[in-house]
Design a protein around this motif. Structure first.
Motif, short mmCIF file in Angstrom:
data_model
loop_
_atom_site.label_atom_id
_atom_site.label_comp_id
_atom_site.label_asym_id
_atom_site.label_seq_id
_atom_site.Cartn_x
_atom_site.Cartn_y
_atom_site.Cartn_z
N GLU A 98 6.60 8.78 -7.68
CA GLU A 98 7.50 7.64 -7.86
C GLU A 98 8.17 7.28 -6.53
OE1 GLU A 98 7.90 5.88 -10.60
OE2 GLU A 98 6.41 7.13 -11.62
N VAL A 99 8.23 5.99 -6.25
CA VAL A 99 8.84 5.52 -5.00
C VAL A 99 10.34 5.73 -5.07
CG1 VAL A 99 9.28 3.52 -3.54
CG2 VAL A 99 7.01 3.88 -4.57
N LEU A 112 6.77 -5.31 11.04
CA LEU A 112 7.74 -4.35 10.51
C LEU A 112 7.05 -3.04 10.14
CD1 LEU A 112 9.85 -6.62 8.13
CD2 LEU A 112 10.49 -5.82 10.41
N GLY A 113 7.80 -1.95 10.33
CA GLY A 113 7.38 -0.68 9.80
C GLY A 113 8.27 -0.30 8.63
N TRP A 114 7.75 0.55 7.74
CA TRP A 114 8.50 0.92 6.54
C TRP A 114 8.51 2.43 6.39
CZ3 TRP A 114 11.04 -2.80 3.84
CH2 TRP A 114 10.64 -4.14 4.08
N ARG A 115 9.60 2.91 5.82
CA ARG A 115 9.75 4.32 5.49
C ARG A 115 9.99 4.43 4.00
NH1 ARG A 115 14.16 6.97 4.08
NH2 ARG A 115 14.17 9.28 4.22
N ASP A 144 0.83 -1.21 0.00
CA ASP A 144 0.00 0.00 0.00
C ASP A 144 0.86 1.26 0.00
OD1 ASP A 144 -2.38 -1.37 -0.06
OD2 ASP A 144 -2.69 -1.33 2.10
N LEU A 145 1.95 1.23 0.74
CA LEU A 145 2.83 2.40 0.78
C LEU A 145 3.41 2.71 -0.60
CD1 LEU A 145 4.88 2.05 4.09
CD2 LEU A 145 3.51 4.00 3.40
N GLN A 146 3.72 1.69 -1.36
CA GLN A 146 4.30 1.92 -2.68
C GLN A 146 3.27 2.47 -3.66
OE1 GLN A 146 5.94 -2.04 -3.27
NE2 GLN A 146 8.02 -1.31 -2.82
N GLN A 147 2.00 2.29 -3.37
CA GLN A 147 0.94 2.81 -4.24
C GLN A 147 0.36 4.13 -3.75
OE1 GLN A 147 1.10 0.90 -7.30
NE2 GLN A 147 -1.11 1.27 -7.14
N ALA A 148 0.67 4.52 -2.51
CA ALA A 148 -0.07 5.59 -1.84
C ALA A 148 -0.03 6.92 -2.57
CB ALA A 148 0.47 5.77 -0.42
N ALA A 149 1.09 7.25 -3.22
CA ALA A 149 1.24 8.58 -3.81
C ALA A 149 1.14 8.58 -5.32
CB ALA A 149 2.58 9.19 -3.39
N LEU A 187 0.84 16.34 -3.51
CA LEU A 187 1.93 16.81 -2.65
C LEU A 187 3.30 16.46 -3.22
CD1 LEU A 187 0.45 16.03 0.89
CD2 LEU A 187 1.09 18.29 0.00
N THR A 188 3.42 15.35 -3.91
CA THR A 188 4.72 14.98 -4.47
C THR A 188 5.14 15.93 -5.58
OG1 THR A 188 3.78 13.45 -6.11
CG2 THR A 188 4.33 12.55 -3.95
N THR A 189 4.20 16.63 -6.19
CA THR A 189 4.55 17.60 -7.22
C THR A 189 4.85 18.97 -6.64
OG1 THR A 189 2.29 18.40 -7.63
CG2 THR A 189 3.00 16.39 -8.78
N LEU A 190 4.54 19.17 -5.35
CA LEU A 190 4.69 20.48 -4.73
C LEU A 190 5.65 20.48 -3.55
CD1 LEU A 190 0.92 21.46 -4.64
CD2 LEU A 190 2.65 22.45 -6.13
#
Length: 560
Positions: free
Chosen positions: A131-132, A120-123, A68-73, A103-106
């Motif tokens: 893009e990841v 596990l947690g991920w950053r 999900d994190l890799q798709q979030a943005a 937000l990734t564009t700004l």
């Protein structure tokens, strides 16, 4: 002439999309906090560094796994809808799937997350366009932390067009206050430049939370009701009933210079809806002093099928189906909240007008929270028993929980005004009332409120019908002159009611006082006169006991 219409470059498209939602620090906070609430968070920490254009929102929600994190943005990615049909049954706060991508564009975007039950947690940090970038394991409690840095760093003109940092912080605070009112069970901690700015503690009801946001408003100044409302007739029979949560400032106790606290929320989100806001203001008409406005927070929980959230990209304006039906329900709810009934007879005392005695009588807390069917909220006209008259002005009334003082003139004025409002009746008179030296504007004003007036000689005018309550009065001519000086029909009705009401200083016998009390309690807005003055003062028996220091008495059988 050559065409100047061209396809926009990708980066411009991204900026336009971002501009629809992300236009300030407050909009970033709103979007991130709504995601936290959708994730089931009960504690949210918002940290801001306005000079660095950095925002961090941390929550204890359900968290996200690595996929999900890799798709979030990525563009228009969301877990909340799957098809266009879902747009008509929105049950979440964020559903467009564009806030994080915008937000990734700004700005620079980083998300840390760990799902509940995950080991596990991920950053992950995201590049332009979602893009990841860097991915790494991180130590984090279940939940999510989103950090936005260098906001509008690639668009200096955007920064220059924004208000000052202080103004933006004020907007952030207002945004969080609005969201907190819609979700009173949430714990909030807000920091600015690594120092605690303000906190909001969770509350059982919205009314209990309101005093944290408006500290000048006491709990006894508010009335809160929660009602179950049947859906409009054209709704599906399988749709659950709607709910209405209403918190109003009692007009005899609190009001505002501006209409800034007439707030409407629908399904967990504060919205702008002029139709409903005007309905609220109309329901308070002639209950407040001149140029004063009510405190009112309305939260509707209704079927998503009744709402179109796509009116505004920021989801702050909506289309509401069956608007007239909802306006009627709101008006009835406000009338119930302002009435004197069996459910709200035990009231907190008015604490702002008399010092020592009333401080002793200050409310112990607790709102008049009524989750019952509104049809059961019956008025109780015999609950007040006339006992005596003080200075031929105030009626002393006993009720099962204490005593009230009721000012006879303005109580009668409220009764007469509502009678006139419901049935403005003009009656013919013979002989006519003769008035002298009226200006054309005065003649026009009397005609505007339907009085029959005609010339009767040089600078003389004959009035051949009058409002019914003035028929038996000796000062009828003076009253007509008063009506001629301007105002709409309601202004005229208020003037007639005031002129016709029993005067202070007039003796009343027991039956006359009781009749006035009964009629007054049946009015729609018994708390204030049409000019906004408070009509009564209530003292609970427990407050009297505290003032006379009777708390130590073991039982009433002691006789002391």
């Amino acid at each position: 002439m050559a065409s100047t219409i061209q396809a926009l470059p990708t980066e411009v498209v991204y900026l336009i999309t971002a501009g629809e939602v992300i236009d300030s620090l407050a909009s970033v906070v709103r979007e991130l906090v709504e995601n936290s609430l959708d994730a089931g968070a009960t504690r949210i920490v918002v940290s801001l560094w306005p000079q660095q254009w950095r925002i961090r929102v941390a929550d204890n929600g359900c968290g996200m796994n690595l996929d999900d994190l890799q798709q979030a943005a990525t563009a228009h990615s969301t877990s909340k809808i799957r098809s266009s049909a879902d747009l008509w049954k929105i049950n979440s706060l964020g559903f467009r799937g564009e806030a994080l991508h915008s937000l990734t564009t700004l700005a620079d975007l980083e998300i840390l997350s760990r799902p509940v039950g995950g080991k596990l947690g991920w950053r992950i940090s995201y590049g332009d366009g979602g893009e990841v970038g860097q991915v790494e394991v991180t130590a984090i409690a279940p939940g999510t932390v989103v950090t936005v840095s260098h906001l509008f760093g690639n668009c200096s003109s955007r920064r220059q067009g924004l208000p000052t940092a202080a103004q933006q912080m004020k907007a952030v605070q207002a945004t969080i206050h609005q969201i907190a009112l819609c979700h009173p069970h949430i714990t909030w901690k807000v920091c600015q430049n690594d120092r605690q700015w303000f906190t909001i503690s969770p509350a059982a009801t919205t009314g209990q939370l309101l005093s944290q946001i408006l500290p000048q408003v006491r709990q006894g100044d508010l009335q809160e009701i929660k009602l179950e409302i049947p859906n409009p007739l054209n709704s599906s029979p399988l749709t659950p009933n709607s709910a209405l949560n209403l918190v109003v400032g009692l007009p005899d106790r609190t009001h505002r210079h501006r209409p800034d606290w007439v707030r409407v929320a629908i399904n967990g989100r504060m919205v702008k809806t002029l139709e409903l806001e005007q309905t609220i203001l109309s329901a308070f008409h002639r209950t407040l002093p001149r140029d004063r406005y009510p405190i009112c927070f309305l939260h509707l929980a209704i079927s998503p099928g009744q709402i179109n959230w796509n009116r505004n990209p920021a989801k702050t304006e909506i289309y509401l189906n069956e608007i007239i039906y909802w306006q009627e329900q709101i008006t009835q709810a406000i009338n119930q909240a302002l009435s004197i009934s069996s459910n709200n007879l035990k009231e907190a005392v008015h604490t702002t007008r008399v010092s020592k005695l009333l401080k002793a009588a200050e409310a112990k807390g607790g709102y008049n929270f009524n989750p019952q069917n509104p049809n059961k909220n019956l008025k109780t006209p015999n609950s007040l028993k006339a006992v005596a008259q003080v200075s031929n002005t105030y009626i002393v009334a006993e009720h099962p929980n204490g005593m009230w003082l009721v000012e006879q003139h303005i109580a009668h004025e409220r009764v007469l005004y509502e009678q006139l409002f419901d049935n403005w009746q003009l009656v013919p008179i013979e002989p006519p009332i003769i008035l002298y030296q009226l200006s054309p504007a005065q003649v026009s004003q009397l005609q505007r409120i339907s009085l029959e007036i005609e010339p009767f000689g040089e600078q003389l005018w004959a009035v051949r019908n009058i409002p019914a309550p003035l028929q038996q009065r000796d000062d009828c001519a003076e009253a007509i002159l008063e009506l001629s000086w301007g105002g709409d029909l309601q202004t005229a009705q208020v003037a007639v009611a005031c002129r016709s009401a029993i005067r202070n200083g007039t003796p009343m016998n027991q039956q006359e006082m009781q009749t006035l009390l009964d009629n007054w309690q049946r009015t729609r807005n018994p708390r204030t006169c049409p000019h906004g003055r408070p009509i009564y003062l209530s003292l609970e028996e427990s407050a009297l006991a505290r003032f006379f220091r009777r708390n130590w008495v073991i039982g009433k059988s002691h006789g002391i």
